[in-house]
Design an enzyme around this catalytic site. Structure first.
Site, PDB file in Angstrom:
ATOM      1  CD  GLU A 138      -8.829  -3.972  10.313  1.00  0.00           C
ATOM      2  OE1 GLU A 138      -9.462  -3.426   9.496  1.00  0.00           O
ATOM      3  OE2 GLU A 138      -9.635  -4.909  11.072  1.00  0.00           O
ATOM      4  CE  LYS A 195      -9.354  -1.667   6.045  1.00  0.00           C
ATOM      5  NZ  LYS A 195     -10.345  -2.372   6.171  1.00  0.00           N
ATOM      6  CD  GLU A 239     -17.751  -3.410   6.788  1.00  0.00           C
ATOM      7  OE1 GLU A 239     -16.713  -3.912   7.552  1.00  0.00           O
ATOM      8  OE2 GLU A 239     -17.579  -2.171   6.214  1.00  0.00           O
ATOM      9  CD  GLU A 284      -9.229  -2.769   1.187  1.00  0.00           C
ATOM     10  OE1 GLU A 284      -9.452  -1.843   1.028  1.00  0.00           O
ATOM     11  OE2 GLU A 284     -10.206  -3.572   1.571  1.00  0.00           O
TER      12      GLU A 284
END
Length: 460
Positions: free
Chosen positions: A334, A328, A271, A325
């Site tokens: 985030e 999240k 990541e 997303e």
């Protein structure tokens, strides 16, 4: 009487010279790969089938999941995309305690899809050391049981590892002082690295220069964090010079492994990314910075160079993440790491390119995006001049346009002339990985360089 002096046959000397040259070329042209994390904590994402088409359209050939969704794995079947799947933290205790549980999990989630779905590795847990449910004691036993299950199914080509966060380090600055937290070393770090070493696997590392920059923006140069040209940072411990924060972070992990005698274990960045939007207190979170970080990182990987501490190790990375997303939790950032909106439109324009072979053993950038090679003006006059001398001499670059009176003589600066010479060499080498470095005096860009009326070649 025969002479006591030993002579090496000429043919053997030629062979040894060839092997030495071959190894040098192999090291110089080692190319990394770029993959992407496909997270799904959202309620507005396209179907898995559409996602697979998106990946293929963008030339993305590796993807990492956070589970073993049957819908996703089925959609990926026959796509040619290599897949990393995950056994979630909440299953670690059962997997560690019961071999039959691991056997059943592998049967249901791996062997049912492989080889139609090209599963290449399993991430057992994710950032387990910071899991508030204290699953650390179960990690290595779970990894071993999953491996045993793979052996039973004759699937040992699939690698087992577990992503760690940089918070596992006690020290990371300077990179040469890298060390793991003492309370982790004996219980879990050494057993895990031993397992990785024995099974021919690699350490998975999640590394985010954004977090370090956000917390220390008054001390860390933004250019240094974004892979932009900068004056560099010298490591006081080993004298190596760093031009990117990510390189320094990764070398801190290498140093930590070396400190406990695990130098042979390789690493994959599972990541890394940069948010395109954040809260007012999230310094550096912006679309422009995210575009710079991820775009420059892709080019960084394409150059084929490793880190200063491991220059010949390919840099393999998974960008985080494929989509924004919306479910999240946490700060705004985030929900804004995505490269794409759920509509499949790019959040910002970057090219996702991996390396391919031209059929003659030379790796080159995918035609999905044009690249050029330019000089790093901060590398110093000596390095730039040495680079020009090599490119225009032995390297065979076409340097006629930078001669006095020619089309690219102006601007008459060392940096401009070096950029033209470096790019000519890079293009003549078919943009081969490792051919835009010149001892750290050059780097790859995705925008055509502009120097007055001078046009840089894009191929020969």
């Amino acid at each position: 009487m025969a002479s006591s002096t030993s002579h090496t046959p000429t043919s053997l000397l030629i062979l040894l010279s060839f092997l030495s040259l071959f190894c040098s070329l192999q090291a110089a042209t080692a190319a990394g790969t770029v993959g992407v994390n496909y997270g799904r904590i959202a309620d507005d994402l396209p179907s898995p089938a559409k996602v697979v088409e998106l990946l293929k359209t963008q030339g993305i050939t590796r993807v990492k999941l956070y589970d073993t969704s049957s819908d996703v794995l089925t959609a990926l079947a026959g796509s040619g995309i290599a897949v990393t799947v995950a056994l979630p933290n909440e299953l670690l205790s059962d997997t560690a305690a019961d071999q039959s549980f691991a056997d059943d999990w592998v049967h249901a989630n791996i062997s049912q899809f492989y080889p139609a779905t090209q599963i290449e590795s399993i991430a057992v847990g994710n950032e387990v050391f910071v899991d508030p449910k204290n699953t650390t004691p179960f990690l290595v036993p779970a990894m071993k049981n999953v491996y045993n299950a793979l052996v039973k199914h004759n699937l040992t080509s699939i690698k087992i590892s577990s992503p760690i966060a940089l918070s596992a380090l006690q020290s990371s600055y300077p990179a040469s002082s890298g060390s793991f937290k003492p309370d982790l070393i004996e219980p879990v770090i050494k057993p895990m690295l031993s397992f990785l070493n024995q099974t021919g696997s690699y350490l998975m590392v999640n590394a985010y220069p954004f977090f370090a920059y956000e917390a220390n923006a008054d001390q860390i140069s933004l250019d240094y964090a974004l892979f932009k040209p900068n004056s560099g940072v010298v490591d006081s411990g080993n004298g190596l010079k760093y031009y990117s924060l990510l390189d320094a972070q990764l070398d801190a992990v290498y140093a930590a492994m070396s400190a406990i005698q695990y130098d042979a274990v390789k690493m994959v960045v599972t990541e890394t990314g940069w948010p395109s939007l954040g809260d007012s207190n999230e310094v550096g979170a912006s679309q422009a910075n995210a575009q710079s970080y991820n775009g420059n990182l892709v080019n960084r990987v394409l150059t084929g160079n490793g880190t200063p501490l491991r220059p010949n190790e390919p840099l393999d990375v998974f960008l985080f993440a494929l989509f924004n997303e919306n479910k999240k939790p946490g700060p705004t950032s985030e929900r804004n790491y995505g490269l794409f909106y759920p509509s499949e439109q790019k959040v910002y324009d970057i090219t996702f390119t991996t390396s391919s072979s031209d059929g003659e053993g030379v790796s080159k950038a995918s035609n999905a995006g044009q690249t050029w090679c330019v000089a790093n003006g901060k590398a110093g006059e000596e390095k730039l001049q040495k680079g020009i001398d090599y490119a225009c001499g032995e390297g065979g670059a076409d340097c006629r346009p930078i001669q006095e009176g020619a089309t690219c003589f102006d601007p008459d600066t060392l940096e401009a002339h070096a950029s033209y010479a470096f790019n000519s060499y890079y293009q003549k080498q078919q943009r081969g990985t490792g051919t835009c470095d010149f001892g750290g005096a050059a780097y790859v860009v995705t925008q055509a360089p502009s120097y007055g009326k001078c046009e840089f070649p894009t191929g020969y």
